[in-house]
Design an enzyme around this catalytic site. Structure first.
Site, PDB file in Angstrom:
ATOM      1  N   ASN A  18     -53.560 -36.444  27.488  1.00  0.00           N
ATOM      2  CA  ASN A  18     -54.340 -35.547  26.617  1.00  0.00           C
ATOM      3  C   ASN A  18     -55.837 -35.858  26.645  1.00  0.00           C
ATOM      4  O   ASN A  18     -56.495 -35.916  25.589  1.00  0.00           O
ATOM      5  CB  ASN A  18     -53.818 -35.597  25.185  1.00  0.00           C
ATOM      6  N   ARG A  71     -39.413 -36.303  28.915  1.00  0.00           N
ATOM      7  CA  ARG A  71     -38.657 -35.964  27.721  1.00  0.00           C
ATOM      8  C   ARG A  71     -37.416 -35.164  28.110  1.00  0.00           C
ATOM      9  O   ARG A  71     -37.332 -34.644  29.220  1.00  0.00           O
ATOM     10  CB  ARG A  71     -39.548 -35.187  26.754  1.00  0.00           C
TER      11      ARG A  71
END
Length: 415
Positions: free
Chosen positions: A158, A288
Site C-alpha cells: 500500500n 489470502r
C-alpha cells in the site's frame, strides 16, 4: 501440460551493468511449495544447495535480529513510561507523494511538519508501516509504528516505505535538514536488507510469515521498490553517495533478473506473472483465501510497464515484454462492463477488461469467497466478496497502448 516459473542462480559481480546479461540457467532446487503457507520453513531452507542455503540462513538471521530490534525498542519505551502496553499509531490513508506537492509547496511549513512526523514513525529497522496518519503530531514514546498490532511493522504494501522516502527526498532538497537525508538513507539500507538472496522482495520486512514472505508483486509492491532503486541509480536523489548509487544499480539488476525469472511459462511459452511467488522456486503461490495461485492481470500490467521503462533493454527484457503483451491480447475480454465492483454485464463496444486472476494453463478467470474454493464465474460469489474486491481491471489496456509506443520508439526491441 508443463507449467513452471523460470529460476536461475542470481549473483552480483564486479562491473555488473545496470541491466546486465542473465545468469546461466540451471535447474530449480527440489523445494516443493508448502501447503501450510510456511514459505521459508527450516526444512525448505535445508533442502537448498549449500551456497543458497548459506545465503538464506544469513538473510533469515538478519530478519530475526531486525524484528527483535523493532520489538525491544518499543518495549524499552513502554517500560520507561511504567506501562505494560504500547498505544497504536493513528490510522490513516495510504501515503503518497501527490502532484500538489510541488517544489514550492515543499518549501512551506506544512511540508516540514509532515516530514518531521514521517521521520518519527520510521521503524528502528528502517522502514515504515502502512496506513499511518501523518497529519497529526510526531510519534510519542510508547506509541507503536503501526495501528495493526504487530503486523506490517515495516512494509512495501500500500505504497509504504517507498513513498515516505520520496517525500523525505523532496523535503531535504527544500530545507536541507540532515534528518530527512539520513532517514532516506536508512530507508535505502532497509530496501537493500529486505531484498531476498534471489533478488525479489517480500511484502513485509522484517519477515512476518505466511504469504507475506512471498516475492510480492501484489498491489505493485515490488514494482514500487524497483522504480525507487531506478531513481536512486540514475541520480534522481542527488544527495545519495555514489557508493550507495552503485549498490542501487546492483540491487536493481538483481531485482530485474528476478522479475524475468518469475515470468510463468506454460508448455515453454511465457505468459505473465502471479501476484505472489514462492521466494525459493518463484512458482506462483496463494495469498489470502480468495487470492489463489494464478496469473495476475492487474499486477502483470504494472510489471510490464516497468520493464518498458528500462533504458536499452536487453533481449531478455524485450522478450518478457513481448510475451506479456501477447498474453494480454489473448486474454482480453470484450463486450463486457464491470461496474462498481460487483456487476459484470454485457454492453456493446465495452472493454477490453481483464480478470484479476487467471488459472495457469487454461487462462480461465478465477474467483473465490473467503472459503478459498475456486469458482469460475463472478455470479457464484457471495455478495460480500463479489462487491468487496476488484475482480476485473482495465489497466492492461493502457499497458498495450504503451507497448505500441515502445515498439515504435525502440526498433531494436522488436521481435
Amino acid at each position: 501440460m508443463r507449467v513452471r516459473a523460470r529460476w536461475w542462480a542470481l549473483a552480483v559481480v564486479a562491473g555488473f551493468a545496470l541491466l546486465g546479461c542473465s545468469a546461466p540457467a540451471r535447474m530449480a532446487p527440489v523445494v516443493p511449495t508448502p501447503q501450510d503457507g510456511r514459505l521459508l520453513a527450516p526444512q525448505r531452507i535445508q533442502a537448498l544447495p549449500a551456497g543458497e542455503r548459506q545465503a538464506w540462513t544469513a538473510y533469515l538471521a538478519q530478519s530475526h535480529r531486525l524484528r527483535a530490534l523493532n520489538d525491544s525498542s518499543i518495549a524499552a519505551e513502554v517500560r520507561a513510561l511504567g506501562r505494560s502496553e504500547w498505544t497504536p499509531a493513528p490510522e490513516g490513508p495510504s501515503f503518497v507523494v501527490s502532484s500538489r506537492m510541488t517544489p514550492e509547496w515543499f518549501r512551506g511549513d506544512s511540508a516540514r511538519h509532515l516530514a518531521d512526523v514521517i521521520v518519527s514513525f520510521q521503524t528502528p529497522a528502517g522502514g515504515w508501516s502502512k496506513q499511518v496518519r501523518y497529519t497529526g503530531e510526531p510519534r510519542q514514546p510508547g506509541q507503536g509504528y503501526t495501528h495493526q498490532g504487530r503486523s506490517y511493522v515495516g512494509t512495501f504494501d500500500n505504497t509504504a516505505t517507498t513513498e515516505q522516502m520520496r517525500f523525505l527526498s523532496g523535503a531535504f532538497r527544500a530545507h536541507g535538514d540532515p534528518r530527512y537525508r539520513d532517514a532516506f538513507l536508512r530507508g535505502l539500507e532497509y530496501v537493500f536488507r529486505a531484498q531476498f538472496p534471489g533478488g525479489c522482495w517480500p511484502q513485509i520486512y522484517p519477515l512476518q510469515g505466511n504469504y507475506h514472505d512471498a516475492a510480492t508483486f501484489n498491489d505493485d509492491a515490488m514494482v514500487r521498490v524497483l522504480r525507487l532503486l531506478r531513481e536512486v541509480a540514475g541520480g534522481a536523489h542527488p544527495f545519495v553517495p555514489e557508493a550507495e548509487r552503485q549498490r542501487a544499480r546492483e540491487s536493481l539488476a538483481r531485482g530485474v533478473e528476478c522479475v524475468l525469472q518469475s515470468q510463468v511459462a506454460v508448455d515453454g511459452v511465457r505468459t505473465v506473472w502471479g501476484a505472489q511467488h514462492d521466494p525459493l522456486t518463484l512458482a506462483p503461490v496463494r495469498a489470502r483465501a480468495y487470492e489463489p495461485a494464478s496469473l495476475a492481470g492487474r499486477e502483470s500490467a504494472a510489471i510490464t510497464d516497468f520493464l518498458m521503462m528500462l533504458e536499452e533493454p536487453d533481449t531478455a527484457v524485450a522478450g518478457a515484454v513481448h510475451a506479456a503483451a501477447a498474453w494480454f491480447r489473448k486474454t482480453a475480454i470484450h463486450g463486457m462492463e464491470y461496474v462498481a465492483r460487483g456487476d459484470l454485464t454485457p454492453r456493446e463496444g465495452a472493454g477490453p477488461i481483464w480478470a484479476r486472476f487467471y488459472e495457469i494453463g487454461t487462462d480461465r478467470p478465477l474467483f473465490s469467497n473467503r472459503d478459498g474454493v475456486v469458482r469460475y464465474t463472478l455470479a457464484e460469489l457471495e455478495e460480500e466478496r463479489r462487491t468487496g474486491y476488484a475482480w476485473y481491471t482495465d489497466e492492461p489496456a493502457t499497458t498495450l497502448r504503451r507497448y505500441e509506443r515502445w515498439l515504435r520508439s525502440r526498433g531494436a526491441a522488436r521481435r
